[in-house]
Motif scaffolding. Structure first.
Motif, mmCIF file in Angstrom:
data_model
loop_
_atom_site.group_PDB
_atom_site.id
_atom_site.type_symbol
_atom_site.label_atom_id
_atom_site.label_comp_id
_atom_site.label_asym_id
_atom_site.label_seq_id
_atom_site.Cartn_x
_atom_site.Cartn_y
_atom_site.Cartn_z
ATOM 1 N N ARG A 28 14.735 7.367 5.083
ATOM 2 C CA ARG A 28 14.674 6.229 6.270
ATOM 3 C C ARG A 28 13.301 6.222 6.944
ATOM 4 N N GLN A 29 12.384 7.393 6.994
ATOM 5 C CA GLN A 29 11.122 7.403 7.248
ATOM 6 C C GLN A 29 10.133 6.371 6.658
ATOM 7 N N GLN A 30 10.175 6.435 5.013
ATOM 8 C CA GLN A 30 9.445 5.984 4.399
ATOM 9 C C GLN A 30 9.983 4.382 4.263
ATOM 10 N N GLU A 31 11.368 4.020 4.498
ATOM 11 C CA GLU A 31 11.560 2.697 4.374
ATOM 12 C C GLU A 31 11.242 1.853 5.789
ATOM 13 N N TRP A 32 10.805 2.738 6.686
ATOM 14 C CA TRP A 32 10.203 2.230 8.044
ATOM 15 C C TRP A 32 8.791 1.373 7.724
ATOM 16 N N TYR A 33 8.062 1.917 6.534
ATOM 17 C CA TYR A 33 7.007 1.535 6.193
ATOM 18 C C TYR A 33 7.145 0.345 4.908
ATOM 19 N N MET A 34 8.128 0.586 4.279
ATOM 20 C CA MET A 34 8.463 -0.263 3.054
ATOM 21 C C MET A 34 9.878 -0.562 2.970
ATOM 22 N N PRO A 35 10.284 -1.600 3.409
ATOM 23 C CA PRO A 35 11.577 -2.334 3.504
ATOM 24 C C PRO A 35 12.201 -2.385 2.153
ATOM 25 N N MET A 52 3.798 4.083 -14.654
ATOM 26 C CA MET A 52 3.978 3.109 -13.771
ATOM 27 C C MET A 52 3.568 3.722 -12.273
ATOM 28 N N ASN A 53 2.812 2.659 -11.670
ATOM 29 C CA ASN A 53 2.497 3.309 -10.038
ATOM 30 C C ASN A 53 2.828 2.134 -9.240
ATOM 31 N N ALA A 54 3.634 2.401 -8.213
ATOM 32 C CA ALA A 54 3.992 1.576 -7.170
ATOM 33 C C ALA A 54 3.260 2.222 -6.036
ATOM 34 N N ASP A 55 2.765 1.312 -5.239
ATOM 35 C CA ASP A 55 1.818 2.000 -4.006
ATOM 36 C C ASP A 55 1.145 0.508 -3.298
ATOM 37 N N HIS A 56 0.505 1.002 -2.362
ATOM 38 C CA HIS A 56 -0.327 -0.051 -1.368
ATOM 39 C C HIS A 56 -1.285 -0.516 -2.554
ATOM 40 N N MET A 57 -1.490 -1.735 -2.673
ATOM 41 C CA MET A 57 -2.705 -2.307 -3.633
ATOM 42 C C MET A 57 -3.020 -3.624 -2.873
ATOM 43 N N ILE A 58 -4.320 -3.541 -2.035
ATOM 44 C CA ILE A 58 -4.568 -4.550 -1.299
ATOM 45 C C ILE A 58 -5.496 -5.530 -2.162
ATOM 46 N N ASP A 59 -5.398 -6.849 -1.918
ATOM 47 C CA ASP A 59 -6.357 -7.706 -2.635
ATOM 48 C C ASP A 59 -7.354 -8.343 -1.305
ATOM 49 N N GLU A 60 -8.348 -7.789 -1.431
ATOM 50 C CA GLU A 60 -9.427 -8.176 -0.178
ATOM 51 C C GLU A 60 -9.712 -9.447 -0.255
ATOM 52 N N THR A 61 -9.627 -10.075 -1.337
ATOM 53 C CA THR A 61 -10.203 -11.540 -1.335
ATOM 54 C C THR A 61 -9.325 -12.515 -0.454
ATOM 55 N N THR A 62 -8.167 -12.072 0.079
ATOM 56 C CA THR A 62 -7.345 -12.829 0.884
ATOM 57 C C THR A 62 -7.090 -12.409 2.176
ATOM 58 N N PRO A 63 -8.238 -12.307 3.075
ATOM 59 C CA PRO A 63 -8.119 -11.715 4.263
ATOM 60 C C PRO A 63 -7.119 -12.221 5.290
ATOM 61 N N ARG A 64 -6.873 -13.569 5.394
ATOM 62 C CA ARG A 64 -6.087 -14.367 6.261
ATOM 63 C C ARG A 64 -4.483 -14.011 5.758
ATOM 64 N N ILE A 65 -4.380 -13.984 4.441
ATOM 65 C CA ILE A 65 -3.021 -13.597 4.043
ATOM 66 C C ILE A 65 -2.578 -12.297 4.362
ATOM 67 N N ASN A 66 -3.683 -11.273 4.167
ATOM 68 C CA ASN A 66 -3.501 -9.940 4.667
ATOM 69 C C ASN A 66 -3.060 -9.673 6.038
ATOM 70 N N ALA A 67 -3.633 -10.426 6.801
ATOM 71 C CA ALA A 67 -3.476 -10.317 8.447
ATOM 72 C C ALA A 67 -2.348 -10.837 8.722
ATOM 73 N N ALA A 68 -1.983 -11.936 8.229
ATOM 74 C CA ALA A 68 -0.646 -12.304 8.521
ATOM 75 C C ALA A 68 0.597 -11.467 8.068
ATOM 76 N N ASP A 69 0.501 -10.912 6.850
ATOM 77 C CA ASP A 69 1.386 -9.799 6.508
ATOM 78 C C ASP A 69 1.493 -8.799 7.434
ATOM 79 N N ARG A 70 0.270 -8.321 7.584
ATOM 80 C CA ARG A 70 0.160 -6.970 8.280
ATOM 81 C C ARG A 70 0.665 -7.209 9.932
ATOM 82 N N ALA A 71 0.526 -8.302 10.467
ATOM 83 C CA ALA A 71 1.144 -8.894 11.645
ATOM 84 C C ALA A 71 2.966 -8.713 11.747
ATOM 85 N N GLN A 72 3.219 -9.227 10.361
ATOM 86 C CA GLN A 72 4.526 -9.479 10.569
ATOM 87 C C GLN A 72 5.376 -8.223 10.252
ATOM 88 N N ARG A 73 4.580 -7.226 9.504
ATOM 89 C CA ARG A 73 5.150 -5.794 9.209
ATOM 90 C C ARG A 73 5.230 -4.998 10.531
#
Length: 259
Positions: free
Chosen positions: A25-32, A157-178
């Protein structure tokens, strides 16, 4: 999750299933979408290694991947490796007596950690939400060691946070929603990372391992979260024949590499 400790130091009456549920449950708070990435991961295990694979659960934590692996493939075998004494205590308690599962305490930055494993090769090496604790240079070195463990035709296989820094507006919108979703869940009483560890530190069985865990790691390691394209490129450079993402969310990815 109440537990007591007997004179032999072993946990008596600990509800390991409750600790697993609490961790989930704690992990799903970060990753639904956490279970969805596990589903795709196991789909790919079956596609490449069948229904009785030998699996290395890398940075296994409480044994989350191992539990889902054995739930889907009862004939699988799993080796869990981690350095965290608290999470390993939960994992060992959960799978005690299960001959399909073994655990190894090792530091993945130690160049000799693979020598502690019970097998020289694996059909699949799986990890989730763990390797972002490493910086890119030691992670690339680790990928080379993993390539040496995977049999020809096997997968990593590696499932993890993998941030594409070339899309800052998309990243910011996703971060705000999360963060808005996480704030709503917190108001409903969901535990965050720090609160979960406070709970573990107060448990008579986990208090000692939790204290040792914070001596090793501190609050959180200062790693990096390069893009999925970086992971795929480096995996190919380190000995895999093919590598690419097979699942994505706005901020995370599951990268699969074939030996």
């Amino acid at each position: 999750m109440t537990s007591t400790t007997g004179t032999d130091g072993a946990a008596a009456g600990t509800d390991w299933g409750a600790w697993q549920e609490s961790w989930d449950r704690q992990q799903e708070w970060y990753m639904p979408d956490r279970e969805e990435r596990f589903r795709v991961m196991l789909d790919m295990v079956e596609a490449f290694a069948g229904t009785a694979p030998r699996v290395l659960d890398l940075a296994c934590g409480t044994g989350t991947i191992t539990a889902r692996l054995l739930g889907r493939f009862p004939d699988a075998r799993s080796t869990g490796v981690d350095l965290d004494p608290a999470l390993l205590t939960i994992a060992r308690g959960t799978f005690e007596g299960d001959e399909r599962v073994s655990f190894v305490e090792a530091d993945l930055k130690d160049p000799d950690w693979t020598a502690r494993l019970p097998y020289a090769s694996y059909d699949a090496v799986l990890t989730a939400t763990a390797l972002h604790w490493l910086h890119c240079e030691p992670l690339a070195v680790l990928y080379g060691r993993i390539a040496g463990l995977v049999r020809d035709g096997g997968v990593f296989m590696n499932a993890d946070h993998m941030i594409d820094e070339t899309t800052p507006r998309i990243n910011a919108a996703d971060r705000a929603q999360r963060h808005a979703r996480m704030d709503r869940a917190r108001r409903d009483g969901v535990l965050d990372w720090a609160q979960w560890w406070e709970l573990a530190a107060a448990d008579p069985v986990l208090a000692g391992p939790t204290a040792r865990r914070f001596e090793i790691y501190g609050e959180h390691a200062d790693g990096e979260t390069p893009s999925a394209d970086w992971h795929a490129r480096v995996l190919r450079e380190q000995g895999f024949a093919e590598a690419r993402p097979v699942w994505r969310s706005p901020s995370d990815a599951l990268v699969l590499a074939v030996k």
